[in-house]
Design a protein around this motif. Structure first.
Motif, short mmCIF file in Angstrom:
data_model
loop_
_atom_site.label_atom_id
_atom_site.label_comp_id
_atom_site.label_asym_id
_atom_site.label_seq_id
_atom_site.Cartn_x
_atom_site.Cartn_y
_atom_site.Cartn_z
N MET A 161 0.84 -1.21 0.00
CA MET A 161 0.00 0.00 0.00
C MET A 161 0.87 1.26 0.00
O MET A 161 1.76 1.41 0.83
CB MET A 161 -0.89 -0.01 1.25
N VAL A 177 9.87 8.64 20.78
CA VAL A 177 9.17 7.37 20.61
C VAL A 177 8.45 7.42 19.26
O VAL A 177 7.84 8.43 18.92
CB VAL A 177 8.18 7.12 21.76
N LEU A 192 5.65 5.62 16.60
CA LEU A 192 4.49 4.73 16.54
C LEU A 192 4.23 4.23 15.12
O LEU A 192 3.58 3.20 14.94
CB LEU A 192 3.24 5.47 17.03
N SER A 193 4.69 4.98 14.14
CA SER A 193 4.47 4.57 12.75
C SER A 193 5.61 5.06 11.90
O SER A 193 6.31 6.01 12.29
CB SER A 193 3.15 5.14 12.22
N ILE A 243 6.48 -1.67 11.66
CA ILE A 243 6.23 -1.73 13.10
C ILE A 243 4.83 -2.31 13.30
O ILE A 243 3.93 -2.06 12.48
CB ILE A 243 6.39 -0.35 13.77
N GLY A 244 4.66 -3.11 14.33
CA GLY A 244 3.39 -3.80 14.56
C GLY A 244 2.25 -2.85 14.85
O GLY A 244 2.46 -1.71 15.28
N GLU A 245 1.04 -3.34 14.64
CA GLU A 245 -0.15 -2.50 14.78
C GLU A 245 -0.37 -2.03 16.20
O GLU A 245 -1.15 -1.11 16.43
CB GLU A 245 -1.39 -3.27 14.30
N GLU A 246 0.25 -2.69 17.16
CA GLU A 246 0.07 -2.29 18.56
C GLU A 246 1.41 -2.00 19.22
O GLU A 246 1.52 -2.01 20.44
CB GLU A 246 -0.70 -3.37 19.32
N GLU A 247 2.43 -1.72 18.40
CA GLU A 247 3.78 -1.52 18.94
C GLU A 247 4.23 -0.06 18.88
O GLU A 247 3.75 0.73 18.09
CB GLU A 247 4.79 -2.35 18.11
N LEU A 270 2.47 -0.68 22.72
CA LEU A 270 2.19 0.72 23.00
C LEU A 270 1.66 0.85 24.43
O LEU A 270 0.76 0.13 24.83
CB LEU A 270 1.15 1.26 22.01
N LYS A 271 2.23 1.79 25.17
CA LYS A 271 1.78 2.06 26.54
C LYS A 271 0.98 3.36 26.57
O LYS A 271 0.88 4.06 25.57
CB LYS A 271 3.01 2.18 27.45
N THR A 272 0.49 3.69 27.75
CA THR A 272 -0.23 4.96 27.89
C THR A 272 0.76 6.13 27.79
O THR A 272 1.97 5.98 27.97
CB THR A 272 -0.92 5.07 29.25
N VAL A 332 4.77 6.14 28.77
CA VAL A 332 5.78 6.47 27.76
C VAL A 332 6.57 7.72 28.18
O VAL A 332 7.81 7.75 28.10
CB VAL A 332 5.11 6.70 26.38
N MET A 340 -8.58 -2.41 12.85
CA MET A 340 -7.30 -1.91 13.35
C MET A 340 -7.49 -0.58 14.08
O MET A 340 -8.08 0.36 13.56
CB MET A 340 -6.34 -1.70 12.16
N LYS A 341 -6.97 -0.53 15.28
CA LYS A 341 -7.11 0.68 16.08
C LYS A 341 -5.96 1.65 15.80
O LYS A 341 -4.84 1.24 15.56
CB LYS A 341 -7.11 0.33 17.57
N LYS A 349 -3.09 4.08 16.83
CA LYS A 349 -2.22 4.21 18.00
C LYS A 349 -2.16 5.67 18.42
O LYS A 349 -1.88 6.54 17.59
CB LYS A 349 -0.82 3.70 17.67
N LYS A 350 -2.42 5.93 19.68
CA LYS A 350 -2.35 7.30 20.19
C LYS A 350 -1.60 7.34 21.52
O LYS A 350 -1.72 6.43 22.33
CB LYS A 350 -3.77 7.85 20.42
N LEU A 351 -0.88 8.43 21.70
CA LEU A 351 -0.19 8.66 22.97
C LEU A 351 -1.15 9.35 23.93
O LEU A 351 -1.09 10.57 24.14
CB LEU A 351 1.07 9.49 22.74
N ILE A 352 -2.06 8.56 24.48
CA ILE A 352 -3.04 9.08 25.42
C ILE A 352 -3.11 8.15 26.63
O ILE A 352 -2.53 7.07 26.63
CB ILE A 352 -4.45 9.20 24.79
N ASN A 353 -3.82 8.59 27.65
CA ASN A 353 -4.15 7.71 28.77
C ASN A 353 -5.58 7.23 28.51
O ASN A 353 -5.87 6.81 27.41
CB ASN A 353 -3.96 8.46 30.09
N ALA A 354 -6.48 7.31 29.47
CA ALA A 354 -7.87 6.94 29.19
C ALA A 354 -8.45 7.91 28.16
O ALA A 354 -8.27 9.13 28.28
CB ALA A 354 -8.69 6.98 30.47
N GLU A 409 -7.81 3.41 -0.73
CA GLU A 409 -6.36 3.57 -0.58
C GLU A 409 -5.76 4.52 -1.60
O GLU A 409 -4.63 4.96 -1.43
CB GLU A 409 -5.68 2.20 -0.72
#
Lengths: 334, 334
Positions: free
Chosen positions: A1, A193, A195-196, A210-214, A232-234, A238, B1-2, B4-9, B212
């Motif tokens: 893609m 850091v 993410l993509s 990079i993985g979809e949740e990494e 991925l963490k909060t 991070v 697919m979600k 990725k975001k640098l957030i907390n709740a 796409e």
């Protein structure tokens, strides 16, 4: 893609961008005749002032272009995307801003840039233009603390160039300007850091996987490998991980002042940056450190990469004065 | 697919962002006590000055927060992501900035905002605070030219708020400030193109689907449907399509001056914006129009949406003076 981009031919992207920059900011910037990759401040360079030339690959906007102007850099030499400029535009920049008392080269510590800026410096010496070089090495993730001269330069460039540009604008001598620039670099710490990935205009393909949740901690601004990849963490977790490293490096004492930059690598929105900023403030409060000034936004990007970096500059009286000194650039003002 | 975001709740994202904004910009901004969604300029509001309150949903940063400061808006009422603020923070903003000569409400023309700001205005009338409202309607793709009052407000907000804020700072009367604000809105035209969706912090799911290799011309800043979907074209072709519409709407004469904004919807990098700016300049040159000032960057975003918008403000002597008037906000200075 393939990544969708609002470009024409990929090979024309950098030059067309520069044409757009000059169209948007004619009062601030011009290009050297027949050297469109040498961008000069209309206001700033003058007799008796150390000339400050910065530069590097494109794709990090507003780095480097955005920091050319009165009180900051006098010129920027512009390379292809993520590639060093060749010696010619670097030399053209130096010749355009030489005020007779020396020219300072400042740029991130990357092999290609070092080679090309050094070649330019050697040739300028033949024209009796004295050049000294201060490499930026603020990326703490890129080499251990006992090998700082191997570290890369990243978003901390903004504060380091700002301090050096102010020193030059205040007519520091060549020796003093170089000293101030090294001092600014030595007290500036960045960690990021990712993410993509991003994609280059000529390929439109991701520059890494990079993985979809990494996420990857410590990745460089061209996708250089970082120090840890994981889920991925909060934002708070991070931010803590980055701040732990930065505070350990900085060795500040309670009551010390810092300048803070929370920087988007491209597509991470301000909402996320400010959520990180909230945690940065909490951590600095916890360490008894005082935020003298803070910047939050897109200051040193990697095209549309998702992610962020945190920079701390450990201020002293001199650096605080230099950071507060006014500057007037097309994309940055104080 | 979600996403990725640098957030907390997700539910805390807006409030944590605001805490970060106050941590980063304490010299510019504060929140009303016990009303953290009412953000006030430290400098600006004063006796005898029309108070200017802006606001709307979060997710468009630096709109609205970034335009609060001396010479621009006095306060911003902040809603959840892409959702209007309720009446309470709007009222708190108005009470904090009331200088005794009236309060102007300005925000994009969206049904939820209109309902909540109108309710606040009715309640403020009971406290003898006079409120008038000027809706921004610069999005030319959102309704036909003969139904301008149905159009939405988008990135042109930046120029429209800027002009109105200057009028208030120059101590225009309530009547004159309202007139200037309407005048600024009537001469401001925006059209955008979207390449990708964004996702809200609470869902992390794309807010619309797009192919796409597709783009959508005229899409709104919350993903509202545009006027045409089709294969992604080159930057020049896309820019021409937007400019054709803007120039047709603007009906300018050769020699007229414009203010230009080339705005990223979030993840579109400056490189692409400046490539578009290059073509904007060519089209304005072709029409004999003069660029008085230009802004290029992230000014009114939709989180991490990919895409861009072009805004033209058709200047006259008054609007030029108002656009040039100094302002000092945390995220915008002139």
């Amino acid at each position: 893609m393939k990544t969708k981009k609002l470009i024409n031919a990929g090979a024309d992207a950098v030059d067309e961008m520069l044409q757009g920059v000059l169209a948007a900011h004619p009062e601030h910037l011009y290009a050297v005749d027949s050297m469109p990759r040498a961008i000069i401040a209309r206001n700033g360079p003058r007799k008796g002032k150390v000339g400050l030339v910065i530069g590097g690959g494109s794709g990090h906007e507003p780095t480097f272009l955005g920091y050319v102007g009165k009180g900051l850099a006098d010129a920027a030499a512009i390379g292809n995307v993520f590639a060093s400029p060749p010696p010619d535009p670097i030399m053209a920049c130096a010749m355009a801003v030489d005020g007779g008392v020396g020219v300072l080269f400042m740029y991130g510590n990357y092999a290609g840039d070092v080679m090309n800026f050094d070649m330019a410096a050697e040739m300028l010496a033949l024209d009796d233009i004295a050049v000294r070089t201060v490499l930026t090495t603020d990326d703490v993730a890129s080499a251990p603390a006992d090998q700082q001269d191997r570290r890369r330069g990243v978003a901390g460039n903004v504060f380091i160039f700002k301090a050096a540009g102010a020193a030059c604008d205040l007519l520091y001598s060549f020796d003093e300007a170089e000293r101030a620039a090294r001092h600014a670099n030595a007290r500036t710490y960045t960690m990021g850091v990712a993410l993509s990935p991003c994609s280059l205009p000529q390929t439109l393909k991701p520059n890494f996987q990079i993985g979809e949740e990494e996420m990857e901690i410590g990745m460089g601004i061209h996708g250089e490998p970082g120090v840890a990849r994981g889920p991925l963490k909060t934002a708070d977790v991070v931010t803590d991980e980055l701040m732990d490293n930065l505070l350990r490096e900085m060795k500040a004492e309670r009551g010390d002042r810092v300048a803070v930059l929370v920087n988007s690598l491209g597509s991470t929105p301000m909402m996320e940056l400010y959520i990180m900023m909230r945690r940065v403030k909490a951590r600095l409060d916890g360490a008894g450190l005082v935020i003298h000034t803070s910047l939050v936004g897109n200051y040193c990007t990697s095209l549309e990469m998702a992610g962020a970096s945190i920079t701390l500059m450990h201020l002293d009286d001199e650096l605080q004065r230099l950071i507060d000194h006014p500057c007037d650039c097309a994309m940055f003002r104080r």
